[in-house]
Design a protein around this motif. Structure first.
Motif, PDB file in Angstrom:
ATOM      1  N   ASN A 116       5.859  -5.353   4.567  1.00  0.00           N
ATOM      2  CA  ASN A 116       6.714  -4.184   4.783  1.00  0.00           C
ATOM      3  C   ASN A 116       7.770  -4.061   3.697  1.00  0.00           C
ATOM      4  O   ASN A 116       8.051  -2.943   3.210  1.00  0.00           O
ATOM      5  N   CYS A 153      -3.219   2.654   7.128  1.00  0.00           N
ATOM      6  CA  CYS A 153      -2.459   1.439   6.811  1.00  0.00           C
ATOM      7  C   CYS A 153      -1.271   1.278   7.751  1.00  0.00           C
ATOM      8  O   CYS A 153      -0.998   0.177   8.244  1.00  0.00           O
ATOM      9  N   SER A 154      -0.568   2.377   8.025  1.00  0.00           N
ATOM     10  CA  SER A 154       0.585   2.310   8.931  1.00  0.00           C
ATOM     11  C   SER A 154       0.144   1.966  10.353  1.00  0.00           C
ATOM     12  O   SER A 154       0.860   1.258  11.074  1.00  0.00           O
ATOM     13  N   ILE A 166       3.220   5.629   4.115  1.00  0.00           N
ATOM     14  CA  ILE A 166       3.069   4.441   4.953  1.00  0.00           C
ATOM     15  C   ILE A 166       4.370   4.140   5.695  1.00  0.00           C
ATOM     16  O   ILE A 166       4.372   3.883   6.908  1.00  0.00           O
ATOM     17  N   VAL A 223      -5.412   7.250   3.879  1.00  0.00           N
ATOM     18  CA  VAL A 223      -5.203   5.818   3.591  1.00  0.00           C
ATOM     19  C   VAL A 223      -3.828   5.372   4.091  1.00  0.00           C
ATOM     20  O   VAL A 223      -3.690   4.299   4.705  1.00  0.00           O
ATOM     21  N   GLY A 224      -2.807   6.168   3.846  1.00  0.00           N
ATOM     22  CA  GLY A 224      -1.463   5.805   4.271  1.00  0.00           C
ATOM     23  C   GLY A 224      -1.318   5.719   5.779  1.00  0.00           C
ATOM     24  O   GLY A 224      -0.695   4.787   6.309  1.00  0.00           O
ATOM     25  N   ILE A 255       6.131  -2.734   0.508  1.00  0.00           N
ATOM     26  CA  ILE A 255       5.834  -1.305   0.571  1.00  0.00           C
ATOM     27  C   ILE A 255       7.102  -0.485   0.387  1.00  0.00           C
ATOM     28  O   ILE A 255       7.111   0.542  -0.317  1.00  0.00           O
ATOM     29  N   TYR A 285      -2.378   0.042  11.188  1.00  0.00           N
ATOM     30  CA  TYR A 285      -2.625  -1.400  11.228  1.00  0.00           C
ATOM     31  C   TYR A 285      -1.311  -2.184  11.272  1.00  0.00           C
ATOM     32  O   TYR A 285      -1.166  -3.120  12.066  1.00  0.00           O
ATOM     33  N   LEU A 286      -0.363  -1.796  10.428  1.00  0.00           N
ATOM     34  CA  LEU A 286       0.897  -2.533  10.367  1.00  0.00           C
ATOM     35  C   LEU A 286       1.698  -2.409  11.660  1.00  0.00           C
ATOM     36  O   LEU A 286       2.375  -3.358  12.079  1.00  0.00           O
ATOM     37  N   ARG A 304       4.659   4.521   9.704  1.00  0.00           N
ATOM     38  CA  ARG A 304       4.895   3.290  10.466  1.00  0.00           C
ATOM     39  C   ARG A 304       6.139   3.423  11.338  1.00  0.00           C
ATOM     40  O   ARG A 304       6.125   3.031  12.519  1.00  0.00           O
TER      41      ARG A 304
END
Length: 336
Positions: free
Chosen positions: A150, A132-133, A198, A128-129, A153, A135-136, A202
């Motif tokens: 951001n 999510c990263s 995340i 999941v992390g 988070i 996508y961001l 990212r």
């Protein structure tokens, strides 16, 4: 001349003497002045370099002192725990069940269930992390909303662990109405680890050279394939490091599993079914319980538990470092 004011020159000054020698030898005074300016510029530059060297040494000393301040407490704690807990470590302590309420025997069930819980944390949090990263970093449009997400988070990484414990208890017990099982504690710890995973993932994706993505897209590769087959492998070292550090932090948390119903060491079946059927037993809570119960457990056994927990965290941290080095060395060999 009387009544006139002007500068008074010291005829013994070496620069003036240098100019007089030029004039006496019939040379051009302009050439002498030019060389004097060059000598003066070299002198000024030399003094400036000397000040920069002193500043560099001062900054280096501060950074070295900061490193010592960080490393010395870690070394002192590690040596203290090892010196007090090493005598309790034995085959029985590590690979047998508790007897007489933990005063005798070992803590093998607690160690195994702790490893189960950490594996569940990785299973819940890492996919999941990382997604999510991705996508961001790759798909979200830059703007005020992205900056707000951001920032949120990053702030979640600093939320006290007991708040995550209260949220996990409310979510799983009051909303989902589940039992006090090991996976509930793992899911609560995974929520806490998400913010670190995340953020680190990212940053690893954003640190990739833009030319790699641009070259792939210029060759006609789709955005999806570029992200998952070009950018993501380049970011693996940072992703793995951040994930293992987040899991190692979860290994030492006590408040969340205390709230979701952890229990002291008992002899339970250690099959994977314990994840669903048994209540959480973890080393961090076991250590907290043994210190606060007041039942006269030997100090060396308490320090032994602390040493085992410290060893698990150390193994995770060293594994993160070694994996990062290995992946980076492989990438360097492929490029060459």
């Amino acid at each position: 001349m009387p009544g006139e004011t002007g500068l008074v020159y010291d005829r013994s000054h070496p620069v003036l003497a240098y100019v007089r020698d030029y004039v006496d030898c019939g040379r051009d005074p302009g050439t002498a002045a030019k060389e004097v300016r060059q000598v003066t510029a070299l002198t000024v530059r030399s003094s400036r370099n000397q000040r920069l060297d002193w500043l560099q040494k001062f900054v280096f000393s501060l950074t070295f002192l900061a490193t010592v301040v960080v490393c010395v407490p870690v070394a002192v704690v590690s040596v203290y725990v090892i010196s007090h807990g090493a005598s309790a470590i034995s085959w029985e302590f590590l690979f047998s069940g508790p007897a007489r309420a933990g005063r005798e025997g070992g803590f093998f069930p607690v160690i195994v269930l702790t490893m189960y819980a950490l594996l569940l944390v990785m299973l819940f949090a890492v996919p999941v992390g990382v997604l999510c990263s991705i996508y961001l970093a790759e798909y979200a449009q830059p703007g005020r909303l992205l900056r707000l997400i951001n920032l949120t988070i990053i702030n979640l990484a600093g939320v006290p662990s007991i708040v995550y414990g209260l949220f996990g208890a409310a979510l799983f017990f009051d909303v989902i109405h589940t039992k006090q099982a090991l996976w509930v504690a793992s899911a609560t710890l995974a929520m806490q680890a998400l913010a670190i995973i995340i953020t680190s993932s990212r940053e690893a994706l954003l640190s990739i050279t833009p030319g790699i993505r641009e070259g792939s897209l210029a060759l006609g590769v789709s955005k999806l394939r570029t992200t998952f087959f070009i950018a993501l492998p380049e970011a693996f070292p940072g992703i793995i490091t951040g994930s293992l550090l987040a899991v190692s932090r979860a290994a030492g948390e006590t408040a969340p599993i205390l709230i979701v119903g952890a229990i002291a060491a008992t002899n339970v079946p250690l099959s994977p079914a314990a994840i669903v059927n048994d209540r959480p037993q973890m080393l961090s809570y076991e250590l907290y319980y043994r210190i606060t119960e007041g039942l006269g457990l030997a100090d060396e056994r308490k320090w032994g538990l602390a040493l085992v927990l410290l060893g698990i965290v150390l193994v995770l941290n060293v594994s993160a470092l070694l994996l990062r080095i290995k992946i980076q060395s492989r990438g360097f060999e492929k490029r060459n």
